[in-house]
Design a protein around this motif. Structure first.
Motif, PDB file in Angstrom:
ATOM      1  N   ILE A 137       1.522  -1.231   0.160  1.00  0.00           N
ATOM      2  CA  ILE A 137      -0.188   0.003  -0.308  1.00  0.00           C
ATOM      3  C   ILE A 137       0.910   1.534  -0.155  1.00  0.00           C
ATOM      4  N   PRO A 138       0.718   2.109  -1.098  1.00  0.00           N
ATOM      5  CA  PRO A 138       1.303   3.409  -1.097  1.00  0.00           C
ATOM      6  C   PRO A 138       1.241   4.086   0.393  1.00  0.00           C
ATOM      7  N   THR A 139       2.543   4.538   0.768  1.00  0.00           N
ATOM      8  CA  THR A 139       2.887   5.589   2.006  1.00  0.00           C
ATOM      9  C   THR A 139       1.432   6.042   2.067  1.00  0.00           C
ATOM     10  N   ILE A 140       0.868   6.967   1.284  1.00  0.00           N
ATOM     11  CA  ILE A 140      -0.033   8.338   1.397  1.00  0.00           C
ATOM     12  C   ILE A 140      -1.697   7.648   1.816  1.00  0.00           C
ATOM     13  N   PHE A 141      -2.054   6.398   1.842  1.00  0.00           N
ATOM     14  CA  PHE A 141      -3.150   5.511   1.982  1.00  0.00           C
ATOM     15  C   PHE A 141      -2.501   4.799   3.732  1.00  0.00           C
ATOM     16  N   ARG A 142      -1.740   4.682   4.660  1.00  0.00           N
ATOM     17  CA  ARG A 142      -1.128   3.535   5.118  1.00  0.00           C
ATOM     18  C   ARG A 142      -1.847   4.381   6.703  1.00  0.00           C
ATOM     19  N   PRO A 143      -2.772   3.308   7.088  1.00  0.00           N
ATOM     20  CA  PRO A 143      -2.982   4.419   8.548  1.00  0.00           C
ATOM     21  C   PRO A 143      -2.290   4.777   9.125  1.00  0.00           C
ATOM     22  N   LYS A 144      -2.088   5.458  10.475  1.00  0.00           N
ATOM     23  CA  LYS A 144      -1.017   5.860  11.193  1.00  0.00           C
ATOM     24  C   LYS A 144      -1.686   5.585  12.891  1.00  0.00           C
ATOM     25  N   VAL A 145      -1.102   5.145  13.480  1.00  0.00           N
ATOM     26  CA  VAL A 145      -1.720   4.721  14.543  1.00  0.00           C
ATOM     27  C   VAL A 145      -0.985   4.872  15.895  1.00  0.00           C
ATOM     28  N   SER A 146      -2.088   5.849  16.607  1.00  0.00           N
ATOM     29  CA  SER A 146      -0.821   6.801  17.566  1.00  0.00           C
ATOM     30  C   SER A 146      -1.527   5.587  19.125  1.00  0.00           C
ATOM     31  N   ALA A 147      -0.684   5.937  19.731  1.00  0.00           N
ATOM     32  CA  ALA A 147      -1.026   5.148  20.835  1.00  0.00           C
ATOM     33  C   ALA A 147      -0.184   5.499  22.713  1.00  0.00           C
ATOM     34  N   GLY A 148      -0.798   5.229  23.534  1.00  0.00           N
ATOM     35  CA  GLY A 148       0.001   5.674  24.671  1.00  0.00           C
ATOM     36  C   GLY A 148      -0.557   4.872  26.241  1.00  0.00           C
ATOM     37  N   LYS A 149       0.095   4.656  27.102  1.00  0.00           N
ATOM     38  CA  LYS A 149      -0.374   4.493  27.946  1.00  0.00           C
ATOM     39  C   LYS A 149       0.164   5.385  29.363  1.00  0.00           C
ATOM     40  N   ALA A 150      -0.026   5.064  30.378  1.00  0.00           N
ATOM     41  CA  ALA A 150      -0.184   5.712  31.685  1.00  0.00           C
ATOM     42  C   ALA A 150      -0.451   5.033  32.976  1.00  0.00           C
ATOM     43  N   ILE A 151       0.172   4.987  34.248  1.00  0.00           N
ATOM     44  CA  ILE A 151      -0.119   4.328  35.647  1.00  0.00           C
ATOM     45  C   ILE A 151      -0.723   5.911  36.483  1.00  0.00           C
ATOM     46  N   VAL A 152      -1.817   5.591  36.749  1.00  0.00           N
ATOM     47  CA  VAL A 152      -2.230   7.050  37.627  1.00  0.00           C
ATOM     48  C   VAL A 152      -2.797   6.853  39.092  1.00  0.00           C
ATOM     49  N   ASN A 153      -2.672   6.594  39.847  1.00  0.00           N
ATOM     50  CA  ASN A 153      -3.001   6.154  41.151  1.00  0.00           C
ATOM     51  C   ASN A 153      -3.227   4.355  41.082  1.00  0.00           C
ATOM     52  N   GLY A 154      -1.873   3.674  40.382  1.00  0.00           N
ATOM     53  CA  GLY A 154      -1.981   2.378  40.160  1.00  0.00           C
ATOM     54  C   GLY A 154      -2.819   1.629  39.301  1.00  0.00           C
ATOM     55  N   LEU A 155      -3.130   2.605  38.436  1.00  0.00           N
ATOM     56  CA  LEU A 155      -4.504   1.522  37.084  1.00  0.00           C
ATOM     57  C   LEU A 155      -3.645   2.385  35.713  1.00  0.00           C
ATOM     58  N   TYR A 156      -3.354   1.246  35.424  1.00  0.00           N
ATOM     59  CA  TYR A 156      -3.525   1.538  33.620  1.00  0.00           C
ATOM     60  C   TYR A 156      -3.967   1.992  32.613  1.00  0.00           C
ATOM     61  N   GLN A 157      -4.180   2.838  32.094  1.00  0.00           N
ATOM     62  CA  GLN A 157      -4.790   4.005  31.479  1.00  0.00           C
ATOM     63  C   GLN A 157      -4.064   4.229  29.934  1.00  0.00           C
ATOM     64  N   PHE A 158      -4.830   3.835  29.190  1.00  0.00           N
ATOM     65  CA  PHE A 158      -3.704   3.811  27.808  1.00  0.00           C
ATOM     66  C   PHE A 158      -5.238   4.448  26.347  1.00  0.00           C
ATOM     67  N   GLU A 159      -5.029   4.625  25.712  1.00  0.00           N
ATOM     68  CA  GLU A 159      -5.245   5.537  24.337  1.00  0.00           C
ATOM     69  C   GLU A 159      -4.761   4.836  23.257  1.00  0.00           C
TER      70      GLU A 159
END
Length: 62
Positions: free
Chosen positions: A13-35
């Protein structure tokens, strides 16, 4: 037999049409949060999801 043939077939697939994925994670007050966010260069934001995980007090694998 057909499924095996489809798995081995690769289409570049040409680069211009490839999906972009952004992800993040953090531990806040002992909880694992992700997006996670998925976007397409031409269309823009497609969808995303987020959540919070907490450690189970019980041993669920034993």
């Amino acid at each position: 037999m057909v499924a095996t043939l489809c798995v081995n077939f690769r289409l570049s697939i040409p680069t211009i049409f490839r999906p972009k994925v952004s992800a993040g994670k953090a531990i806040v007050n002992g909880l694992y949060q992700f997006e996670v966010k998925i976007s397409l260069p031409v269309v823009g934001f497609l969808f995303g999801y987020s959540g919070t995980l907490k450690e189970d007090a019980e041993d669920t694998f034993g």
